[in-house]
Design an enzyme around this catalytic site. Structure first.
Site, PDB file in Angstrom:
ATOM      1  N   HIS A 366       0.792  -1.241   0.000  1.00 21.44           N
ATOM      2  CA  HIS A 366       0.000   0.000   0.000  1.00 21.44           C
ATOM      3  C   HIS A 366       0.814   1.275   0.000  1.00 21.44           C
ATOM      4  CE1 HIS A 366      -4.226  -1.239   0.441  1.00 21.44           C
ATOM      5  NE2 HIS A 366      -3.693  -2.356   0.927  1.00 21.44           N
ATOM      6  N   LYS A 557      -9.693  13.922   3.667  1.00 22.55           N
ATOM      7  CA  LYS A 557      -8.820  12.746   3.745  1.00 22.55           C
ATOM      8  C   LYS A 557      -7.946  12.944   4.977  1.00 22.55           C
ATOM      9  CE  LYS A 557      -7.214  13.788  -0.429  1.00 22.55           C
ATOM     10  NZ  LYS A 557      -7.099  12.561  -1.178  1.00 22.55           N
ATOM     11  N   ARG A 558      -7.183  11.929   5.370  1.00 15.24           N
ATOM     12  CA  ARG A 558      -6.266  12.120   6.489  1.00 15.24           C
ATOM     13  C   ARG A 558      -5.359  13.327   6.219  1.00 15.24           C
ATOM     14  NH1 ARG A 558      -6.179   8.188  10.712  1.00 15.24           N
ATOM     15  NH2 ARG A 558      -4.432   9.449  11.431  1.00 15.24           N
ATOM     16  N   LYS A 563      -0.126  14.563   1.303  1.00 16.25           N
ATOM     17  CA  LYS A 563      -1.414  14.832   0.642  1.00 16.25           C
ATOM     18  C   LYS A 563      -1.596  16.325   0.348  1.00 16.25           C
ATOM     19  CE  LYS A 563      -3.752  10.808   2.726  1.00 16.25           C
ATOM     20  NZ  LYS A 563      -4.484  10.110   1.644  1.00 16.25           N
ATOM     21  N   THR A 664      -8.673   6.447  -2.840  1.00 13.24           N
ATOM     22  CA  THR A 664     -10.014   5.948  -3.148  1.00 13.24           C
ATOM     23  C   THR A 664     -11.031   7.077  -2.998  1.00 13.24           C
ATOM     24  OG1 THR A 664     -10.156   5.147  -0.875  1.00 13.24           O
ATOM     25  CG2 THR A 664      -9.645   3.524  -2.580  1.00 13.24           C
TER      26      THR A 664
HETATM   27  C1  LIG Z   1     -12.440   6.962   1.321  1.00  8.95           C
HETATM   28  C2  LIG Z   1     -12.032   7.372   2.673  1.00  8.95           C
HETATM   29  C3  LIG Z   1     -10.696   7.649   2.941  1.00  8.95           C
HETATM   30  C4  LIG Z   1      -9.619   7.597   1.876  1.00  8.95           C
HETATM   31  O1  LIG Z   1      -9.534   8.853   1.240  1.00  8.95           O
HETATM   32  P1  LIG Z   1      -8.271   9.244   0.334  1.00  8.95           P
HETATM   33  O2  LIG Z   1      -8.672  10.550  -0.252  1.00  8.95           O
HETATM   34  O3  LIG Z   1      -8.139   8.188  -0.700  1.00  8.95           O
HETATM   35  O4  LIG Z   1      -7.106   9.346   1.229  1.00  8.95           O
HETATM   36  C5  LIG Z   1     -10.350   8.043   4.209  1.00  8.95           C
HETATM   37  N1  LIG Z   1     -11.272   8.147   5.184  1.00  8.95           N
HETATM   38  C6  LIG Z   1     -12.566   7.898   4.957  1.00  8.95           C
HETATM   39  C7  LIG Z   1     -13.541   8.059   6.068  1.00  8.95           C
HETATM   40  C8  LIG Z   1     -13.002   7.509   3.702  1.00  8.95           C
HETATM   41  O5  LIG Z   1     -14.283   7.240   3.493  1.00  8.95           O
END
Ligand SMILES: *Cc1c(COP(=O)(O)O)cnc(C)c1O
Length: 825
Positions: A366, A557-558, A563, A664
């Site tokens: 990952h 996102k985190r 990022k 994602t």
């Molecule tokens: C989809 C999702 C993520 C992943 O988001 P990315 O933009 O791909 O880092 C993280 N947290 C939650 C709650 C999500 O639904």
């Protein structure tokens, strides 16, 4: 009462739901319909849905025993970020209308009942949510499978924002009871720790080993049944909970070993207290290693027990009946644990055991970021798992022999590929062990898999090219469209039917509406509904008014330096400066952020504070706030994502090229009709391929360019700062405390990290300044595009129509075809 519900069909659904609901109020909760609270009605309703699910499990279990030709998929993951289940199950079981009707008789809506469920936040972010989407797809497509993880007492912390800073609050998600799990104490297994490995000669005169003098805890399974859309089968997500075998060890106590007397009890109580809140960051904590071993050992024992029950024989055919997919290296101990059981407990020879293991285990990588790779200190590992350490040494020795043979004694290869990293403290590299023992190694997007082959796993790729394959991530359209975006789901159903719910490529049919102004108007209305819903949510949570007519630009996102939320907020500051200088925006804009930082991640926490400080200044400026607003929504989780993502006009996917393995979130936004502004990173590359360059805003340095700049050491952010007036102005405001006059030095570290590389391997290691101008340009283009509403809606439609590839159904079918080699029930 409980009449058989094996076939709940459209005729008896309504009666069934009504009867069971009353039954549970009365008999499970001992309440009357009149006096029961809304919370009790939530539990009665959940139990009603549970009854249908339990019945389907019994049918599925029968199939598992009968259909012995079907290989079972075991998905081992430290995280399953499943979110709420009530509405999801109701949609999957197709009892929505019946339940809404039932609730209306109590003057209740499904929405308000569903809100009472706590999010099961048993994950940090993308990796855990991927596991949850995979189970949804496996159940929907009809592949027999099990998910294995830990029953954390506390999930990922809840985030509060206090004076702009993140504050962590424990997530006691089971405090009211959790309606979806079924305890199975009879299937408990014992998990051992510490002790020592003892050699002995068995009755056949063979040298054998046994693991003795251990501390033991019991692992008790709690099962959550996972439903699929319109599917008869349900899957098991098995959560392992530790329990003390001995509350108190009198024998040890008698000997004066007081600590030992209570150690097992303490171990059981602390082992799975809490999920480690790091995302894409490795911290070599002893308790974390215990967690990893605990759930992996329980899972492997469970798989073997099930296998013996299914075949009533030995384990020779294990690899044809079961496959074990490791979600990142966190469950790597599955490898030595399976070896240990086969060797020490089942009496197989090394060669026999190895043959089984290497045909059963598959590994998903990952990340390529060095700080995220698991490297356990050898002394810590050896002390906790002495027999496993010994087995790993043997695996490694045999493997290095092969390396030496294949590469003619190439010492560099031997050093790089060994499980053991020599040095001041010897370490075990889990990615190396996975690469040695797995029959399949996959990355999670095309770009990521290519980078894997060229960098971190280069030597393994040379040795075993046939093991490597790509599986681009996906998301389930059941949760990320059908459930989270009712008006869009309805519009799509009315125009092209509902085939897309189980075949997302069907959305392609929407392309015929791309020049249909009436349809585009409806699409716009659906988006507006979602924006209004989000505006209401923001008003309730933050008491901030945002205007749904503005362009909603969202990054959720985190919070992580890679990022680049920092790039986003620095650009917002630049817009603020422009407006103050009289250069007004062409379209008014609302920038929305959400995300959690790891509690110990200083820079990420500072970025959260910066976003909130900028928001405070911008939103309270009487002139600027007319065209620009900034909000940080606290406590981003799956349920928040389901409200936030459908409301986006623009999706921010701006990681430094080469750092985000797939993403994602990017896919969820695309399916919901947002346009992406993004770098050529992770799955963005494939989104561009699918949607076409006119319908996505790509900017910034490419992965090879970043790589080259790093290699040559020629990147000079200080030079950019000196030459670029806009950037200099923005950074000087950050540096001198423009947004926090009460604490003017607060953000100095952000400046110094960018310009001097403070606390970092190099200045601006994520190339924020290098990409700033290109990013600002792309945002200018967004404004132009948004002026032409019909053209915008057309691009939005094309994003939806061309998002078919990004269903986790497609991903799962590829895993099945290339790795798991199984069939549907
Ligand atoms: C989809 C999702 C993520 C992943 O988001 P990315 O933009 O791909 O880092 C993280 N947290 C939650 C709650 C999500 O639904």
């Amino acid at each position: 009462m409980s009449k058989s519900i094996s076939k709940v069909n459209s005729n008896n659904k309504k009666d069934f739901v009504e009867n069971q609901f009353e039954y549970h109020l009365k008999h499970t909760l001992a309440e009357t319909p009149e006096y029961s609270s809304i919370m009790q009605k939530f539990f009665a309703l959940s139990n009603t849905v549970r009854d249908i699910i339990a019945e389907r499990w019994l049918q599925t279990e029968e199939k598992i025993l009968k259909r012995r030709e079907l290989r079972i998929v075991n998905y081992l993951s430290m995280e399953f970020l499943i979110g709420r289940l009530l509405y999801n199950n109701i949609l999957n079981l197709q009892v929505e209308d019946e339940i809404k009707e039932l609730l209306s008789r109590y003057d209740l809506t499904l929405d308000e009942i569903a809100l009472l469920e706590e999010d099961a936040a048993l994950g940090n972010g993308g990796l855990g949510r991927l596991a949850a989407c995979f189970l949804d797809s496996l159940a929907t497509l009809g592949y027999l499978s099990y998910g294995y993880t830990i029953r954390y007492q506390y999930g990922l912390f809840k985030q509060e924002i206090e004076n702009g800073f993140q504050r962590e609050v424990p997530d006691d998600w089971m405090k009211n009871g959790y309606p979806w799990e079924f305890p199975k104490p009879e299937e408990s297994v014992k998990v051992k720790f510490f002790g020592r490995s003892e050699a002995y000669t068995d009755e056949k005169g063979r040298l054998r080993f046994r693991w003795v003098d251990t501390y033991d805890v019991l692992a008790v399974p709690y099962d959550i049944y996972v439903t699929g859309y319109d599917s008869d089968i349900v899957l098991v997500l098995r959560l392992w909970q530790p329990k003390a075998l001995n509350e108190f060890n009198f024998a040890e106590f008698e000997k004066g070993n007081y600590e030992k007397a209570v150690y097992e009890k303490n171990l059981a109580e602390t082992l799975c207290k809490v999920l480690y809140p790091n995302d894409a960051f490795f911290q070599g904590r002893e308790l974390r290693l215990k967690q990893e071993y605990f759930f992996v050992s329980a899972a492997i024992q469970d798989i073997i027990r099930r296998h013996k029950r299914r075949y009533r024989n030995d384990l020779y055919n294990l690899s044809s009946a079961e496959v074990i997919q490791l979600n990142d290296t966190h469950p790597t101990l599955a490898i030595p644990e399976l070896m240990r059981i086969l060797l020490d407990e089942e009496g197989y020879t090394w060669e026999e055991a190895w043959e089984i293991v290497k045909n059963t285990i598959a590994y998903t990588n990952h990340t390529v970021m060095p700080e995220a790779l698991e490297k356990w200190e050898a002394p810590l590992f050896q002390n906790m798992l002495p027999r496993h350490y010994q087995i790993i040494e043997e695996i490694n020795a045999r493997f290095l022999n092969e390396v030496a043979y294949k590469f003619d004694g190439d010492l560099h290869k031997i050093i790089n590929m060994s499980v053991f990293e020599e040095g001041n403290i010897k370490k075990l590299r889990m990615a190396n062990l996975c690469s040695i023992a797995s029959f399949s190694i996959n990355g999670v997007s095309e770009l990521h898999t290519e980078i894997l082959k060229k960098t971190v796993l280069k030597d393994f790729y040379e040795m075993y090219p046939e093991k490597f394959n790509n599986k681009t991530n996906g998301v389930t359209q059941r949760r990320w469209l059908l459930e989270c975006n009712p008006p869009l789901a309805k519009l799509i159903k009315e125009s092209i039917g509902d085939g897309w719910i189980t075949d997302l490529y069907e959305l392609k049919k929407l392309e015929i509406f791309q020049d249909d102004p009436e349809f585009l108007e409806k699409l716009d209305k659906a988006k507006m509904w979602n924006k209004e819903r989000l505006a209401k949510y923001v008003k309730e949570k933050l008491d901030i008014v945002i205007d749904p007519n503005t362009l909603f630009d969202i990054q959720v996102k985190r919070i992580h330096e890679y990022k680049r939320q920092l790039l986003n907020i620095l650009h917002v500051i630049h817009l603020y400066n422009e407006i103050r200088a009289g250069k007004h925006l062409k379209v008014p804009r609302t920038f929305i952020f959400a995300g959690k930082s790891a509690p110990g991640y200083r820079m990420a926490k500072l970025i959260i504070k910066l976003i909130n400080s900028v928001a405070n200044v911008v939103n309270n400026d009487p002139i600027v706030s007319k065209e620009l607003k900034v909000v940080f929504i606290p406590n981003y989780n799956v349920s928040a994502a389901q409200i936030i993502i459908p409301a986006a006009n623009i999706s921010e996917q701006i990681s430094t090229a080469g750092t985000e393995a797939s993403g994602t979130g990017n896919m969820k936004f695309m399916i919901n009709g947002a346009l992406t502004i993004g770098t050529l990173d992770g799955a963005n590359v494939e989104m561009l391929e699918e949607v076409g360059e006119d319908n996505i805003l790509i900017f910034g340095l490419k992965a090879e360019e970043i790589e080259e700049a790093k290699r040559k050491g020629k990147y000079n952010p200080f030079g950019i700062y000196l030459e670029n007036e806009k950037i200099r102005k923005v950074l000087d405001m950050v540096r001198t405390g423009y947004f926090t006059p009460e604490t003017p030095e607060l953000f100095e570290d952000i400046f110094e990290t960018l310009i001097y590389g403070k606390h970092a391997p190099m200045p601006d290691q994520y190339f924020v300044l290098a990409d700033f101008d290109a990013y600002a340009q792309a945002h200018k283009k967004i404004e132009e595009l948004f002026l032409n509403k019909q053209e915008w809606n057309r691009k939005s439609l094309l994003n939806i129509a061309r998002s078919g590839k990004f269903s986790s159904d497609r991903t799962i079918e590829e895993y099945v075809r290339d790795i798991w080699k199984t069939q549907k029930v």
